[in-house]
Design an enzyme around this catalytic site. Structure first.
Site, mmCIF file in Angstrom:
data_model
loop_
_atom_site.group_PDB
_atom_site.id
_atom_site.type_symbol
_atom_site.label_atom_id
_atom_site.label_comp_id
_atom_site.label_asym_id
_atom_site.label_seq_id
_atom_site.Cartn_x
_atom_site.Cartn_y
_atom_site.Cartn_z
ATOM 1 N N CYS A 23 -10.886 -4.913 1.429
ATOM 2 C CA CYS A 23 -12.316 -4.886 1.705
ATOM 3 C C CYS A 23 -12.725 -4.559 3.135
ATOM 4 O O CYS A 23 -11.991 -4.761 4.080
ATOM 5 C CB CYS A 23 -12.985 -6.202 1.325
ATOM 6 S SG CYS A 23 -12.434 -6.850 -0.237
ATOM 7 N N GLY A 50 -11.870 -0.392 0.818
ATOM 8 C CA GLY A 50 -12.074 -0.906 -0.535
ATOM 9 C C GLY A 50 -12.950 0.037 -1.332
ATOM 10 O O GLY A 50 -14.030 0.399 -0.865
ATOM 11 N N ASN A 124 -13.572 -10.221 3.893
ATOM 12 C CA ASN A 124 -12.393 -9.355 3.975
ATOM 13 C C ASN A 124 -11.189 -10.255 4.238
ATOM 14 O O ASN A 124 -11.212 -11.055 5.176
ATOM 15 C CB ASN A 124 -12.564 -8.335 5.111
ATOM 16 C CG ASN A 124 -11.302 -7.520 5.392
ATOM 17 O OD1 ASN A 124 -11.075 -7.100 6.509
ATOM 18 N ND2 ASN A 124 -10.487 -7.303 4.393
ATOM 19 N N GLY A 125 -10.157 -10.101 3.419
ATOM 20 C CA GLY A 125 -8.963 -10.926 3.586
ATOM 21 C C GLY A 125 -8.655 -11.639 2.289
ATOM 22 O O GLY A 125 -9.269 -11.374 1.251
ATOM 23 N N TYR A 280 -1.292 1.908 8.987
ATOM 24 C CA TYR A 280 -1.898 2.655 7.896
ATOM 25 C C TYR A 280 -3.333 2.277 7.565
ATOM 26 O O TYR A 280 -4.157 3.133 7.273
ATOM 27 C CB TYR A 280 -1.043 2.465 6.629
ATOM 28 C CG TYR A 280 -1.703 2.936 5.353
ATOM 29 C CD1 TYR A 280 -1.872 4.297 5.109
ATOM 30 C CD2 TYR A 280 -2.162 2.035 4.394
ATOM 31 C CE1 TYR A 280 -2.495 4.736 3.950
ATOM 32 C CE2 TYR A 280 -2.779 2.468 3.232
ATOM 33 C CZ TYR A 280 -2.943 3.819 3.013
ATOM 34 O OH TYR A 280 -3.556 4.253 1.879
#
Ligand code: SF4
Length: 508
Positions: A23, A50, A124-125, A280
């Site tokens: 996300c 995401g 996020n996470g 990445y």
């Protein structure tokens, strides 16, 4: 329904997914600005994080509205839907699922009713103590009456509507605290969370941002002429014209309202930033803790050339994410850099399920070799990582068919051998090619003439971060925190307990 895949170079074979991020989050507090459109463009810049669903919540000071759906940001929103989202605060989210499946119910921002208003939250996470939080939700499962004497329970709202994410648990626990202000409830709850979290959330009048004590995922603050922005990556600040102020510090809660920006520390910072963001995940034009991601990737390529030299005629990347490391390899080795493959950038954005004939084309659907560049050449092919190896195997085969004389594969991260519990969805451990095979065996399996991975230390040095402030667990197996037992981890952990059609079911 098949969905577009954005620009991720790992998704080169239909159905063959690479590492998936967990996300992107974006928040804005800016009276007088079109906050929904700012958030739209912020999410657009974070789309690589995401691609399953997207959502925006806005507040006009009295009311919060949420609009969310499955798909890419550009598929979910149009002028009409954005024009309904009015106000001076917004939070936005683009999702890849790590806890809870890819369903509409699990799309974010999540909503919860607090006694003093509404909470809209984006995450996020990935939390690693969701099982514990679920027990906390169950323990607080008593009935409550709000100011209008309406009875509701903590398992009402998102959880009752079938949301099976760790984010819904956090939203429920925040909303449930009927005595404290939202800020006080947050300060009490955040120290109880374990794992990776960057939260951007709001009530009707205030924007909040919080980051886990390890700072596993990035989160930054930007300044607009008339307000503030919080985003997963600095690239999302750039796109809305916000100037970078600073990171949200690990263990910090930031509060933004008409009185400006305030900060509180809810836990001691113990920085362990995710090294894979540099390899990445993050955009190359993002800066994390002082290091530009592009520069780190180029340096990884230079290091790779020193660690694994080979005589060759051309250095070429796997588009797009192998490009900076290939540039670095070419610089260091003196071997010319060239593009041997052309990527069909838009094919992944189709909604049309490929027919069997098309599916059999596999990697050719997205990449086409430049035969006159490749024929008779000794190639060095640079990629950022290998997950299952299927993409690289197909690539090597395609390059041989195009007439390559030799193919030497170079990878700008060490072998991925361990799962990530902090928001990156690799293959299962059994599917990871490096779990069972050594480097020589992997080279044989790929059909390459040689294979070289950057060393762990070489990768870390390229990030310019102290090794003790990075998480490298998927490469080293050394996790930055204690993990619960396997049966209390996993993407589907909450699916059974909070099914879409039932009320919360207690674990036996
Ligand atoms: S395990 Fe790997 S992908 Fe996950 S946070 Fe650590 S370094 Fe990043």
């Amino acid at each position: 329904m098949p969905r577009g895949d954005g620009q991720l170079s790992h998704d080169l074979i239909p159905g063959e997914k690479g590492p998936q991020d967990a996300c992107g989050v974006f928040g804005v507090w800016a009276p007088g600005e079109d906050v929904a459109k700012l958030t739209y463009y912020g999410l657009y810049a974070l789309q690589h994080r995401g691609q399953e669903s997207a959502g925006i919540a806005t507040s006009n000071g009295k009311q919060i509205l949420v609009y969310k759906d499955m798909g890419l940001v550009s598929q979910v929103f149009d002028e009409r839907s954005l024009s309904t989202l009015r106000g001076h605060i917004a939070v936005g989210h683009c999702r890849y699922s790590t806890t809870g499946g890819a369903t509409w119910e699990n799309a974010q921002p999540t909503l919860g009713g607090h006694h003093s208003g509404t909470v809209a939250l984006a995450h996020n996470g990935n939390l690693v103590n969701s099982a514990e939080l679920r027990e906390l939700v169950e323990a607080r499962g008593d009935e409550l009456s709000d100011a209008d004497s309406k009875i509701h329970r903590i398992t009402d709202g998102e959880l009752r509507r079938g949301n099976t994410t760790d984010t819904a648990l956090v939203t429920a626990l925040l909303a449930h605290d009927q005595e404290s202000t939202l800020e006080a409830a947050t300060m009490e709850l955040l120290p109880k969370l374990r794992g990776a979290f960057c939260f951007v959330f709001m009530d009707e009048n205030t924007l909040y941002a919080a980051r886990d004590p390890q700072g596993l995922r990035p989160l930054v603050i930007g300044r607009l002429e008339r307000g503030w922005v919080v985003a997963s990556e600095t690239a999302a600040l750039d796109i809305v014209g916000a100037s970078f102020v600073r990171e949200v510090e690990p263990g910090e809660l930031v509060t933004i309202d008409e009185d400006g920006l305030r900060t509180q520390q809810f836990a001691e910072p113990a920085r362990k930033g995710c090294v894979f963001e540099y390899v990445y995940l993050a955009r190359p034009d993002t800066t994390i803790n002082g290091t530009t991601v592009h520069e780190a990737r180029v340096e990884m390529g230079r290091t790779l050339a020193r660690e694994h030299p080979v005589e060759a005629d051309l250095v070429m990347p796997t588009p797009e994410s192998g490009t900076p490391a290939a540039i670095g390899y070419a610089q260091e080795s003196g071997i010319p850099f060239g593009q041997g493959l052309v990527k069909n950038a838009y094919v992944g954005r189709t909604f049309i399920q490929p027919s069997q004939t098309i599916r059999q084309l596999g990697i050719r659907l997205k990449l086409n070799p430049l035969k006159h560049v490749i024929k008779g050449k000794r190639l060095i092919v640079v990629d950022d990582s290998i997950v299952r190896g299927n993409t690289q195997r197909a690539l090597v085969r395609m390059l041989r068919e195009a007439g390559a004389a030799e193919i030497h594969v170079r990878i700008s991260s060490p072998p991925i051998k361990w799962p990530c519990f902090f928001g990156i969805d690799f293959a299962t451990r059994a599917e990871l090619i490096a779990t069972g095979l050594g480097v020589e065996e992997i080279a044989t399996s790929l059909g390459a003439d040689s294979l070289g991975y950057i060393s762990h230390d070489g990768m870390v040095a390229a990030t310019e971060q102290p090794v003790d402030q990075l998480c490298t667990a998927c490469f080293s197996g050394i996790y930055p925190m204690e993990l619960p037992s396997e049966d209390r981890l996993g993407k589907g952990l909450l699916e059974l307990e909070f099914s879409p059609t039932q009320e919360a079911v207690r674990r036996p």
